[in-house]
Design an enzyme around this catalytic site. Structure first.
Site, PDB file in Angstrom:
ATOM      1  N   HIS A 307       0.853  -1.184   0.000  1.00 25.63           N
ATOM      2  CA  HIS A 307       0.000   0.000   0.000  1.00 25.63           C
ATOM      3  C   HIS A 307       0.883   1.226   0.000  1.00 25.63           C
ATOM      4  CE1 HIS A 307      -3.149   2.797   1.135  1.00 25.63           C
ATOM      5  NE2 HIS A 307      -4.002   1.868   0.759  1.00 25.63           N
ATOM      6  N   ASP A 364      -8.112  -5.061   0.062  1.00 25.57           N
ATOM      7  CA  ASP A 364      -8.665  -5.836  -1.041  1.00 25.57           C
ATOM      8  C   ASP A 364      -8.252  -7.290  -1.058  1.00 25.57           C
ATOM      9  OD1 ASP A 364     -10.272  -3.968  -2.162  1.00 25.57           O
ATOM     10  OD2 ASP A 364      -8.581  -2.956  -3.106  1.00 25.57           O
TER      11      ASP A 364
HETATM   12  N1  ACO Z   1       4.218  -7.730  -4.852  1.00 28.48           N
HETATM   13  C1  ACO Z   1       5.567  -7.774  -4.977  1.00 28.48           C
HETATM   14  N2  ACO Z   1       6.378  -6.710  -4.780  1.00 28.48           N
HETATM   15  C2  ACO Z   1       5.798  -5.556  -4.437  1.00 28.48           C
HETATM   16  C3  ACO Z   1       4.401  -5.432  -4.276  1.00 28.48           C
HETATM   17  C4  ACO Z   1       3.607  -6.566  -4.486  1.00 28.48           C
HETATM   18  N3  ACO Z   1       2.283  -6.526  -4.354  1.00 28.48           N
HETATM   19  N4  ACO Z   1       4.098  -4.164  -3.915  1.00 28.48           N
HETATM   20  C5  ACO Z   1       5.260  -3.505  -3.862  1.00 28.48           C
HETATM   21  N5  ACO Z   1       6.290  -4.343  -4.164  1.00 28.48           N
HETATM   22  C6  ACO Z   1       7.728  -4.025  -4.161  1.00 28.48           C
HETATM   23  C7  ACO Z   1       8.137  -3.218  -5.382  1.00 28.48           C
HETATM   24  O1  ACO Z   1       8.553  -4.046  -6.440  1.00 28.48           O
HETATM   25  C8  ACO Z   1       9.247  -2.378  -4.824  1.00 28.48           C
HETATM   26  O2  ACO Z   1      10.385  -3.189  -4.721  1.00 28.48           O
HETATM   27  P1  ACO Z   1      11.866  -2.538  -4.939  1.00 28.48           P
HETATM   28  O3  ACO Z   1      12.012  -1.535  -3.843  1.00 28.48           O
HETATM   29  O4  ACO Z   1      12.800  -3.705  -4.828  1.00 28.48           O
HETATM   30  O5  ACO Z   1      11.860  -1.924  -6.311  1.00 28.48           O
HETATM   31  C9  ACO Z   1       8.797  -2.055  -3.406  1.00 28.48           C
HETATM   32  O6  ACO Z   1       7.955  -3.172  -3.033  1.00 28.48           O
HETATM   33  C10 ACO Z   1       8.014  -0.755  -3.267  1.00 28.48           C
HETATM   34  O7  ACO Z   1       6.936  -0.781  -4.195  1.00 28.48           O
HETATM   35  P2  ACO Z   1       6.320   0.506  -4.909  1.00 28.48           P
HETATM   36  O8  ACO Z   1       5.567   0.091  -6.129  1.00 28.48           O
HETATM   37  O9  ACO Z   1       7.395   1.553  -5.077  1.00 28.48           O
HETATM   38  O10 ACO Z   1       5.334   1.027  -3.792  1.00 28.48           O
HETATM   39  P3  ACO Z   1       4.197   2.060  -4.014  1.00 28.48           P
HETATM   40  O11 ACO Z   1       3.910   2.633  -2.669  1.00 28.48           O
HETATM   41  O12 ACO Z   1       4.496   2.986  -5.135  1.00 28.48           O
HETATM   42  O13 ACO Z   1       2.961   1.141  -4.521  1.00 28.48           O
HETATM   43  C11 ACO Z   1       1.089  -0.279  -4.552  1.00 28.48           C
HETATM   44  C12 ACO Z   1       1.939   0.700  -3.729  1.00 28.48           C
HETATM   45  C13 ACO Z   1       0.750   0.312  -5.941  1.00 28.48           C
HETATM   46  C14 ACO Z   1      -0.238  -0.520  -3.827  1.00 28.48           C
HETATM   47  C15 ACO Z   1       1.885  -1.602  -4.723  1.00 28.48           C
HETATM   48  O14 ACO Z   1       2.197  -2.147  -3.452  1.00 28.48           O
HETATM   49  C16 ACO Z   1       1.147  -2.643  -5.577  1.00 28.48           C
HETATM   50  O15 ACO Z   1       1.249  -2.603  -6.804  1.00 28.48           O
HETATM   51  N6  ACO Z   1       0.383  -3.581  -4.904  1.00 28.48           N
HETATM   52  C17 ACO Z   1      -0.397  -4.558  -5.614  1.00 28.48           C
HETATM   53  C18 ACO Z   1      -1.685  -3.924  -6.115  1.00 28.48           C
HETATM   54  C19 ACO Z   1      -2.681  -3.671  -4.988  1.00 28.48           C
HETATM   55  O16 ACO Z   1      -2.932  -4.521  -4.157  1.00 28.48           O
HETATM   56  N7  ACO Z   1      -3.271  -2.455  -5.007  1.00 28.48           N
HETATM   57  C20 ACO Z   1      -4.298  -2.083  -4.041  1.00 28.48           C
HETATM   58  C21 ACO Z   1      -3.865  -0.953  -3.167  1.00 28.48           C
HETATM   59  S1  ACO Z   1      -5.062  -0.671  -1.940  1.00 28.48           S
HETATM   60  C22 ACO Z   1      -6.256   0.199  -2.644  1.00 28.48           C
HETATM   61  O17 ACO Z   1      -6.142   0.923  -3.612  1.00 28.48           O
HETATM   62  C23 ACO Z   1      -7.571   0.083  -2.038  1.00 28.48           C
END
Ligand code: ACO
Length: 428
Positions: A307, A364
């Site tokens: 998140h 979610d």
């Molecule tokens: N699975 C695997 N790796 C992940 C995930 C995941 N679900 N989420 C983040 N990471 C990793 C990234 O690859 C990154 O790794 P790195 O530092 O080695 O490059 C690190 O964790 C940070 O991730 P970011 O994408 O920079 O984090 P950000 O805060 O921008 O994104 C987000 C948050 C978009 C929610 C992300 O965690 C994601 O894509 N999750 C899956 C989709 C999801 O569940 N979305 C719902 C959000 S809740 C809502 O809207 C109600």
């Protein structure tokens, strides 16, 4: 003396005011920075930018705290109804019994949508995604309720627009569902409260009176409450920024729906179930899928994990996980994907990749499993999220208007080509 921050650029030092919120969070006020220094700030994705001062929702992502208007989400989810929470978010206080009754009465008087709206429904291919239909239909409502187009409405007019938006959304959502089945739509009935009416229009039939299970009504209330607001997320910010140009409530909410649609935001609930189904079909080897999520050369992410602001357990995920167990038990549903979800969570919570990045299950991760148990098809999940998020969008839109916030207009750092001379096509 009020705290300030100092910014040194070259040999000049600038003084910037520090703002403190009621829960102690601090911000450096840079609103006059460009006038003072000629510089703008750069923060792609607004990861560290406060876009407004808001009194609606407080969340602390490090501690895993979420409160609406000061009330902890755990108390609201346990004791309140969705419509009471909607009132709280929009008007700022919990309603008295009398105010709640009149709110409910007002809502029930506006649940019908104009009969001509049905032509829009007829125009969509039956398999088109419900979120595309929802954003178009909500925008189309503005054509039928033109009084909402006035940029400066009186308090009473504004209130009427809010009531109509809330009341008609439940009807539109349930009709989208009915259309997906090819079934006739069910009209709202004023004898029901908001959530029961929605379920009646969704699961009811024209041919016979269908009794909605109180367990289902309770679960639906809980899910909608947990989704009702989440401060300045992608869709709420969209609603505020669209509304800041004095766009009407339907256009602003429709834009919020489009923002919610993506799998990185509200579309995650659909993506979670699709992922769990895929893992099930693949033999249920959770270790294999965890490894894929960790592999930087593999685009797969563990949907429902991580998140932007929660770097601790999402408090809504805790409530939903418990609700999920309870509801499945009460409805006697045995869903294999729930077991896969629990296994994934267990492994991920111990895995250094997820621990180091503070990736926890978000709201979610479990909501889709409940929606499925209640009988909703997968592509309706994000629409249900939108129904729940509506009071939050309205509250954000109303607050932005009441605060008389200026039109939203970020700056940029241009990195494109500098001036070029036009070359005639024959010479290129
Ligand atoms: N699975 C695997 N790796 C992940 C995930 C995941 N679900 N989420 C983040 N990471 C990793 C990234 O690859 C990154 O790794 P790195 O530092 O080695 O490059 C690190 O964790 C940070 O991730 P970011 O994408 O920079 O984090 P950000 O805060 O921008 O994104 C987000 C948050 C978009 C929610 C992300 O965690 C994601 O894509 N999750 C899956 C989709 C999801 O569940 N979305 C719902 C959000 S809740 C809502 O809207 C109600």
């Amino acid at each position: 003396m009020a705290e300030t921050a100092q910014l040194k650029i070259g040999d000049k030092t600038f003084e910037l005011p520090v703002i403190e919120g009621t829960e102690g969070e601090k911000a450096i006020d840079i609103s006059k920075l460009r006038d003072q220094t000629g510089y703008v700030t750069l923060d792609i994705g607004y990861k560290n930018t406060g876009a407004t001062k808001s009194a609606i929702t407080f969340l602390d992502g490090e501690q895993g705290i979420l409160k609406y208007r000061g009330y902890p989400i755990e108390q609201l989810a346990e004791k309140s109804s969705f419509i009471e929470v909607a009132y709280l978010l929009i008007y700022g206080e919990l309603p008295s019994a009398e105010k709640l009754k009149s709110f409910q009465y007002e809502l029930s008087r506006h649940t019908l949508v104009h009969e001509d709206m049905k032509k829009f429904f007829d125009g969509f291919p039956s398999k088109s995604h419900p979120m595309g239909q929802l954003s178009s239909l909500v925008s189309a409502l503005s054509a039928f309720y033109p009084e909402s187009l006035k940029p400066s409405q009186t308090t009473e007019e504004l209130n009427q627009s809010i009531i109509k938006m809330l009341a008609k959304m439940a009807t539109v959502v349930s009709w989208i569902y009915k259309k997906s089945l090819g079934h006739p739509v069910i009209y709202p009935q004023n004898k029901y409260d908001y959530v029961t009416n929605f379920l009646h229009m969704t699961f009811g039939q024209r041919t016979e009176e269908v009794e909605i299970d109180p367990v289902v009504i309770d679960a639906m209330n809980k899910l909608l409450i947990l989704h009702a607001d989440h401060e300045q997320n992608c869709s709420a910010s969209t609603v505020r920024i669209v509304g800041s140009s004095d766009s009407n409530i339907y256009a602003s909410v429709s834009a919020g729906i489009s923002a919610l649609w993506g799998p990185l935001h509200g579309g995650a609930n659909q993506a979670v179930i699709e992922m769990l189904e895929k893992i099930k079909e693949d033999g249920g080897d959770t270790d294999k899928w965890i490894a894929k999520a960790k592999d930087k050369n593999d685009p797969f992410r563990l949907m429902g994990f991580g998140h932007r602001v929660y770097k601790n357990f999402d408090p809504r995920a805790r409530i939903i996980k418990k609700a999920c167990d309870d509801i499945l038990e009460k409805l006697g549903v045995n869903d294999e994907v729930l077991e896969i979800a629990k296994k994934l969570e267990e492994v991920a919570l111990k895995d250094p990749y997820f621990v180091e990045r503070k990736l926890y299950p978000n709201v979610d991760f479990y909501s889709g499993i409940i929606y499925r148990a209640l009988g909703f098809p997968t592509d309706m999940f994000t629409v249900l999220f939108a129904l729940g998020r509506l009071p939050g969008w309205i509250a954000q839109w109303k607050e932005m208007k009441e605060n008389k916030e200026p039109i939203g207009r970020p700056r940029q750092i241009y990195v494109g080509a500098t001036t070029k001379e036009y070359v005639e096509i024959a010479n290129r």
